[in-house]
Design a protein around this motif. Structure first.
Motif, mmCIF file in Angstrom:
data_model
loop_
_atom_site.group_PDB
_atom_site.id
_atom_site.type_symbol
_atom_site.label_atom_id
_atom_site.label_comp_id
_atom_site.label_asym_id
_atom_site.label_seq_id
_atom_site.Cartn_x
_atom_site.Cartn_y
_atom_site.Cartn_z
ATOM 1 N N ARG A 77 33.514 -1.319 -90.210
ATOM 2 C CA ARG A 77 34.100 -2.312 -90.757
ATOM 3 C C ARG A 77 34.711 -3.073 -89.914
ATOM 4 N NH1 ARG A 77 36.888 2.408 -93.065
ATOM 5 N NH2 ARG A 77 38.155 2.364 -90.927
ATOM 6 N N ASP A 78 35.122 -4.148 -89.495
ATOM 7 C CA ASP A 78 34.938 -5.582 -88.438
ATOM 8 C C ASP A 78 33.784 -5.063 -87.566
ATOM 9 O OD1 ASP A 78 37.202 -5.648 -86.145
ATOM 10 O OD2 ASP A 78 36.150 -7.551 -86.987
ATOM 11 N N SER A 79 32.763 -4.653 -87.709
ATOM 12 C CA SER A 79 31.311 -5.408 -87.040
ATOM 13 C C SER A 79 31.550 -6.102 -86.074
ATOM 14 C CB SER A 79 30.427 -5.533 -88.315
ATOM 15 O OG SER A 79 30.307 -4.698 -89.222
ATOM 16 N N GLN A 80 30.725 -5.654 -84.826
ATOM 17 C CA GLN A 80 31.522 -6.865 -83.370
ATOM 18 C C GLN A 80 29.344 -6.377 -83.344
ATOM 19 O OE1 GLN A 80 34.183 -8.166 -82.174
ATOM 20 N NE2 GLN A 80 34.534 -7.227 -84.362
ATOM 21 N N PRO A 81 28.737 -7.615 -82.587
ATOM 22 C CA PRO A 81 27.915 -7.407 -82.207
ATOM 23 C C PRO A 81 27.527 -6.439 -81.641
ATOM 24 C CG PRO A 81 28.413 -9.561 -82.310
ATOM 25 C CD PRO A 81 29.512 -8.509 -82.450
ATOM 26 N N SER A 82 28.419 -5.612 -80.423
ATOM 27 C CA SER A 82 28.366 -4.429 -79.666
ATOM 28 C C SER A 82 27.836 -3.405 -81.082
ATOM 29 C CB SER A 82 29.384 -3.794 -79.113
ATOM 30 O OG SER A 82 29.804 -3.744 -80.085
ATOM 31 N N ASP A 83 28.730 -3.484 -82.560
ATOM 32 C CA ASP A 83 27.638 -2.502 -82.766
ATOM 33 C C ASP A 83 26.898 -2.551 -83.921
ATOM 34 O OD1 ASP A 83 30.636 -2.616 -85.242
ATOM 35 O OD2 ASP A 83 30.475 -1.475 -83.370
ATOM 36 N N SER A 84 25.136 -3.132 -82.991
ATOM 37 C CA SER A 84 24.322 -3.232 -83.781
ATOM 38 C C SER A 84 23.493 -2.671 -82.204
ATOM 39 C CB SER A 84 23.401 -5.236 -82.865
ATOM 40 O OG SER A 84 24.205 -5.777 -83.739
ATOM 41 N N ALA A 85 22.662 -1.850 -83.526
ATOM 42 C CA ALA A 85 21.597 -0.385 -83.061
ATOM 43 C C ALA A 85 20.849 -0.250 -84.208
ATOM 44 C CB ALA A 85 22.606 0.299 -82.195
ATOM 45 N N THR A 86 20.488 0.523 -83.814
ATOM 46 C CA THR A 86 20.248 1.888 -85.210
ATOM 47 C C THR A 86 21.195 2.865 -85.533
ATOM 48 O OG1 THR A 86 17.642 1.366 -84.362
ATOM 49 C CG2 THR A 86 18.276 3.168 -85.182
ATOM 50 N N TYR A 87 20.836 3.449 -86.586
ATOM 51 C CA TYR A 87 21.753 4.090 -87.287
ATOM 52 C C TYR A 87 21.681 5.912 -87.329
ATOM 53 C CZ TYR A 87 26.019 1.390 -85.772
ATOM 54 O OH TYR A 87 26.663 0.955 -85.230
ATOM 55 N N LEU A 88 21.029 6.879 -87.233
ATOM 56 C CA LEU A 88 20.101 8.063 -87.286
ATOM 57 C C LEU A 88 21.523 9.150 -88.157
ATOM 58 C CD1 LEU A 88 18.398 9.053 -83.664
ATOM 59 C CD2 LEU A 88 17.707 7.787 -85.988
ATOM 60 N N CYS A 89 21.252 9.244 -89.395
ATOM 61 C CA CYS A 89 21.799 10.602 -90.293
ATOM 62 C C CYS A 89 21.062 12.176 -89.718
ATOM 63 C CB CYS A 89 21.718 9.775 -91.688
ATOM 64 S SG CYS A 89 22.027 11.216 -92.772
#
Lengths: 114, 112
Positions: A77-89
């Motif tokens: 929620r409330d995504s921030q530019p700092s959340d830009s990354a690769t998300y691994l499950c």
């Protein structure tokens, strides 16, 4: 069929929006599910883990698990530019004997733009 | 501060050469793991160990060897038998009772 599948992306969302990341797994007996964030050139860092069906919330992050559908998701929620990354499950399959023999998906690249 | 330390951060290997990647943890974790990551791919398990002097092969153990002489240390040797060693190598550890894995900062190995 890959054991853990993720859409490679990139998933592009505007700042402040909700980012929804999805993951499916093939082994129905899997018990433990993890989401890691990995910035380019860095090692993965644990964001969330979930063991039971339903939702688990931690700050801006919510993990959702549906074992019947073999599906796990991560909402930011409330995504921030700092959340830009690769998300691994990652999934801990049955028969691991207590070890953390994680099976990883290839990851979804998230881009949050201002 | 507790954590997992991998060294070196960057490593270059010549053809036919063995190299050893270091992994040390001061978290008092029982289990340690080595993963390999190739560009655009997920992590793949190479070797893992639950206790001193015991370790098991993961999914891609060929061309690699490990030792676990101390609880804190789990070095990985990439041998000349590993034909495509260029990758990002990650060491991880967990406790005996919890399954969340914590990672070191990684070693990027390149064949020159």
């Amino acid at each position: 069929q890959k054991e853990v599948e993720q859409n490679s992306g990139p998933l592009s969302v505007p700042e402040g929006a909700i980012a929804s990341l999805n993951c499916t797994y093939s082994d129905r007996g899997s018990q433990s599910f993890f989401w890691y964030r990995q910035y380019s050139g860095k090692s993965p860092e644990l964001i969330m883990f979930i063991y039971s069906n339903g939702d688990k919330e931690d700050g801006r992050f919510t993990a959702q698990l549906n074992k019947a559908s073999q599906y796990v998701s991560l909402l930011i929620r409330d995504s921030q530019p700092s959340d830009s990354a690769t998300y691994l499950c990652a999934v801990n399959p049955p028969g691991s004997g207590g070890y953390n023999k994680l099976i990883f998906g290839a990851g979804t690249r998230l881009a949050v733009h201002p | 501060d507790g954590g997992i330390t991998q060294s070196p951060k960057y490593l270059f290997r010549k053809e036919g050469q063995n190299v050893t990647l270091s992994c040390e943890q001061n978290l008092n974790h029982d289990a340690m793991y080595w993963y390999r990551q190739d560009p655009g791919q997920g992590l793949r398990l190479i070797y893992y160990s639950q206790i001193v002097n015991d370790f098991q092969k993961g999914d891609i153990a060929e061309g690699y060897s490990v030792s676990r002489e101390k609880k804190e240390s789990f070095p990985l040797t990439v041998t000349s038998a590993q034909k495509n060693p260029t990758a990002f190598y990650l060491c991880a550890s967990t406790t005996a009772t919890r399954t969340e894995a914590f990672f070191g900062q990684g070693t990027r190995l390149t064949v020159v």
